[in-house]
Write a protein that holds these residues in place. Sequence first.
Motif, short mmCIF file in Angstrom:
data_model
loop_
_atom_site.label_atom_id
_atom_site.label_comp_id
_atom_site.label_asym_id
_atom_site.label_seq_id
_atom_site.Cartn_x
_atom_site.Cartn_y
_atom_site.Cartn_z
N ASP A 155 0.83 -1.21 0.00
CA ASP A 155 0.00 0.00 0.00
C ASP A 155 0.86 1.26 0.00
OD1 ASP A 155 -2.39 -1.34 -0.06
OD2 ASP A 155 -2.83 -1.11 2.08
N ASP A 156 1.92 1.26 0.82
CA ASP A 156 2.77 2.44 0.91
C ASP A 156 3.52 2.66 -0.41
OD1 ASP A 156 3.89 4.55 2.78
OD2 ASP A 156 5.73 3.63 2.03
N LEU A 157 4.04 1.59 -0.98
CA LEU A 157 4.75 1.73 -2.25
C LEU A 157 3.79 2.14 -3.37
CD1 LEU A 157 7.04 -1.42 -1.99
CD2 LEU A 157 7.77 0.98 -1.84
N ARG A 158 2.58 1.60 -3.33
CA ARG A 158 1.57 1.98 -4.34
C ARG A 158 1.25 3.47 -4.25
NH1 ARG A 158 -2.22 -0.67 -2.45
NH2 ARG A 158 -1.82 -2.70 -3.44
N SER B 225 15.07 -1.87 -3.58
CA SER B 225 15.45 -3.28 -3.58
C SER B 225 14.80 -4.02 -2.44
CB SER B 225 16.97 -3.40 -3.48
OG SER B 225 17.40 -2.96 -2.20
N GLN B 226 14.84 -5.32 -2.50
CA GLN B 226 14.26 -6.14 -1.43
C GLN B 226 14.94 -5.83 -0.10
OE1 GLN B 226 13.27 -10.12 -2.60
NE2 GLN B 226 13.78 -10.94 -0.59
N ALA B 227 16.26 -5.65 -0.12
CA ALA B 227 16.99 -5.32 1.12
C ALA B 227 16.55 -3.96 1.66
CB ALA B 227 18.49 -5.34 0.85
N SER B 228 16.34 -2.99 0.75
CA SER B 228 15.91 -1.65 1.18
C SER B 228 14.53 -1.69 1.80
CB SER B 228 15.93 -0.68 0.00
OG SER B 228 17.23 -0.52 -0.51
N ILE B 229 13.63 -2.45 1.18
CA ILE B 229 12.27 -2.59 1.72
C ILE B 229 12.32 -3.23 3.10
CG2 ILE B 229 10.05 -3.76 1.40
CD1 ILE B 229 10.45 -3.42 -1.62
N ARG C 151 13.75 -0.57 5.57
CA ARG C 151 12.88 0.61 5.77
C ARG C 151 11.63 0.27 6.55
NH1 ARG C 151 10.47 4.74 1.13
NH2 ARG C 151 9.02 5.81 2.52
N TYR C 152 11.03 -0.88 6.26
CA TYR C 152 9.75 -1.21 6.89
C TYR C 152 9.89 -2.19 8.06
CZ TYR C 152 7.75 1.03 2.77
OH TYR C 152 7.43 1.93 1.78
N GLY C 153 11.12 -2.65 8.30
CA GLY C 153 11.34 -3.57 9.40
C GLY C 153 10.63 -4.89 9.22
N VAL C 154 10.69 -5.41 8.00
CA VAL C 154 10.00 -6.67 7.70
C VAL C 154 11.00 -7.71 7.22
CG1 VAL C 154 7.84 -5.49 7.12
CG2 VAL C 154 9.54 -5.91 5.32
N SER C 155 10.52 -8.92 7.07
CA SER C 155 11.39 -10.01 6.63
C SER C 155 11.54 -9.99 5.11
CB SER C 155 10.79 -11.35 7.05
OG SER C 155 9.57 -11.57 6.35
N ASP C 156 12.50 -10.78 4.63
CA ASP C 156 12.68 -10.92 3.18
C ASP C 156 11.41 -11.45 2.52
OD1 ASP C 156 15.25 -9.95 2.79
OD2 ASP C 156 16.20 -11.87 3.26
N ALA D 79 8.91 -8.61 2.16
CA ALA D 79 9.36 -7.68 1.11
C ALA D 79 9.10 -8.27 -0.27
CB ALA D 79 10.84 -7.37 1.29
N LEU D 80 9.39 -9.54 -0.43
CA LEU D 80 9.17 -10.20 -1.72
C LEU D 80 7.69 -10.26 -2.08
CD1 LEU D 80 10.26 -11.79 -4.14
CD2 LEU D 80 10.15 -13.86 -2.74
N GLU D 81 6.85 -10.57 -1.09
CA GLU D 81 5.41 -10.66 -1.36
C GLU D 81 4.83 -9.29 -1.72
OE1 GLU D 81 3.45 -13.37 -1.65
OE2 GLU D 81 5.37 -14.44 -1.51
N ALA D 82 5.33 -8.24 -1.09
CA ALA D 82 4.86 -6.89 -1.42
C ALA D 82 5.19 -6.54 -2.87
CB ALA D 82 5.47 -5.87 -0.47
#
Length: 250
Positions: A14-17, A33-37, A40-45, A48-51
Amino acid sequence: MPFGEQPAYLRVADDLRQQIANGTLPPHSRLPSQASIRTRYGVSDTVALEARKVLMAEGLVEGRSGSGTYVRERPEPRRICRSGYRTLGESSPFRQEQTDERVRGTWEAHSERAEAGEAIARRLHIEPGDPVMCTRYAFRSGGEIAMLSTSYEPLRLTARTPVMLPEEGPLAGRGVVERMAAIDLVVDNVAEDVLARPALAAEARLLGAVPGHSVLVIARTFRAGSLPVETADVVIPADRYRVGYHLPVR
């Protein structure tokens, strides 16, 4: 999960959209990138991939081999007009699908004899395996393919008549209403169901789209009274076109 609470990957998407919508991430810019996501959002790989997968499925971003994921160009959708008004003498296949008189287009078509599958047989009120004339169309507007259509006509109605082949003979390209009138079938009603689904690979290739991105499908059936004389699936890329209807009010 409480009602209304989104999974983490949807919150990230939602935020990226929103960043894509407001121009923070403009067309052709690289998605973080996946690492940046993850950072930034404090989430797992996995999150990030699913987003990223969500945004790709929505057609907002596209992957480029060896380069990364980029924001796609999002042109303003053009309007494809549908109408409840059908007249003789003006119903070419393109006009049949696009009733906006300001839009001019061309079409390519190929017809071949086929056997009706179960779904088409139900729509035409015939038996599965009954012979039909299958015609595949590609409609072009402004040089690009705007729509695809596959139509089916029962050969029990048109076989051995001058209108058996929609694009050949004395009424070639005149459209269903006029062609059926030539064999004493008065088409007086048409039904359309509109649905959305992912594009098939062959459709995406012709439409210049990405396999899996959404298309609109108009399942249309022309009838003479209660007798179906033709049914077709019209396929339109959902990210480039919207469908508008102009219907009579009685």
